[in-house]
Design a protein around this motif. Structure first.
Motif, PDB file in Angstrom:
ATOM      1  N   VAL A 140       4.225  16.595   0.906  1.00 44.39           N
ATOM      2  CA  VAL A 140       3.813  15.410   1.495  1.00 44.39           C
ATOM      3  C   VAL A 140       2.674  14.822   0.826  1.00 44.39           C
ATOM      4  N   ASN A 142       0.375  10.857  -0.338  1.00 45.47           N
ATOM      5  CA  ASN A 142       0.177   9.371  -0.088  1.00 45.47           C
ATOM      6  C   ASN A 142       0.420   8.661  -1.307  1.00 45.47           C
ATOM      7  N   ARG A 144      -0.311   5.245  -3.355  1.00 43.79           N
ATOM      8  CA  ARG A 144      -1.286   4.037  -3.346  1.00 43.79           C
ATOM      9  C   ARG A 144      -1.133   2.926  -4.253  1.00 43.79           C
ATOM     10  N   PRO A 153      -3.611   4.183   1.406  1.00 47.19           N
ATOM     11  CA  PRO A 153      -2.218   4.262   1.079  1.00 47.19           C
ATOM     12  C   PRO A 153      -1.435   3.041   1.450  1.00 47.19           C
ATOM     13  N   ARG A 156       4.429   6.717   1.674  1.00 47.88           N
ATOM     14  CA  ARG A 156       4.052   8.288   1.970  1.00 47.88           C
ATOM     15  C   ARG A 156       5.722   8.772   1.466  1.00 47.88           C
ATOM     16  N   ASN A 158       7.916  12.807   0.871  1.00 46.15           N
ATOM     17  CA  ASN A 158       7.868  13.986   1.540  1.00 46.15           C
ATOM     18  C   ASN A 158       8.323  14.914   0.362  1.00 46.15           C
ATOM     19  N   SER A 187      10.228   8.366   4.653  1.00 43.55           N
ATOM     20  CA  SER A 187       9.455   8.221   3.277  1.00 43.55           C
ATOM     21  C   SER A 187       9.598   6.674   2.951  1.00 43.55           C
TER      22      SER A 187
END
Length: 227
Positions: A140, A142, A144, A153, A156, A158, A187
């Motif tokens: 997992v 972040n 950006r 962020p 996301r 995974n 995600s």
């Protein structure tokens, strides 16, 4: 008297027997009045003292030789015993005492992939390539809007998500990516410019299988609300 002195100088067994015979039976005297028998007796005593001293020296020599011989034998037995133990241990593996040789295999050196020089910055919205450079999210992570952790962020990913590599920073620490078709339901990448792309640290994704172009990050633009 001269014969007595000569026998004293000889000093063997025959001389001893002759001196004893002279000391026991000779009644004569020398020209200066000394008894020949007494002279023979004195010579016998002198020879006896010499014999005792000689025997003592011989005993001392024998003792020294015996000690040296015993020490030599003890040393020889010690050397033979040590050699026998070495021969018995040769080729035998004893846990905790015998070390087996360590086989070290040469490590192949990785071949560096040549990088194509870039002369100009690439736009954020890159056109679709003939074959996308894909990878996988390792955990997992972040996503950006700019490379670095000093910004909030915008998405996301995974573990196991398919990602598409679009660009990289010059120091190879950050990748510009977008999500592929194989992804987790939660995600997402919500870039303010609507491109669906964002930057992720290289430690969080698998390395790309091909060369990724370098791109300088563009300033973050925030859409202006319509009055």
């Amino acid at each position: 008297m001269g014969a007595v002195r000569a026998l004293t100088q000889v000093g063997d067994v025959r001389a001893l027997l002759a001196l004893r015979e002279v000391a026991r039976s000779d009644q004569g005297r020398t020209s200066w009045g000394e008894s020949v028998a007494d002279a023979a007796q004195s010579a016998l005593e002198l020879l006896n003292r010499r014999s005792i001293w000689t025997q003592s020296l011989e005993l001392v020599k024998l003792a020294v030789v015996s000690v040296i011989f015993l020490l030599s034998m003890a040393l020889a037995f010690g050397v033979i015993g040590a050699l026998r133990n070495e021969l018995e241990q040769f080729g035998r593996y004893i846990p905790g005492q015998t070390e087996l040789p360590t086989l070290v295999l040469p490590t192949p050196r990785p071949t560096a992939t040549p990088r194509r020089p870039t002369t100009a910055a690439q736009p954020t919205n890159l056109p679709a390539a003939t074959q996308a450079i894909t990878g996988t999210a390792l955990q997992v992570a972040n996503v950006r809007p700019l490379p670095g952790t000093n910004n909030q962020p915008i998405g996301r990913i995974n573990a196991g998500d398919e990602i598409i590599f679009l660009a990289r920073t010059a120091n190879d620490q950050w990748y510009l990516i977008r999500l592929g078709e194989r992804r987790s339901p939660d995600s997402f990448i919500a870039n303010p410019d609507g491109s669906g792309t964002g930057w992720v640290n290289r430690a969080l994704v698998s390395p790309p299988a091909a060369e990724v172009p370098v791109q300088e990050p563009l300033p973050l633009t925030v859409p202006t609300a319509t009055p």
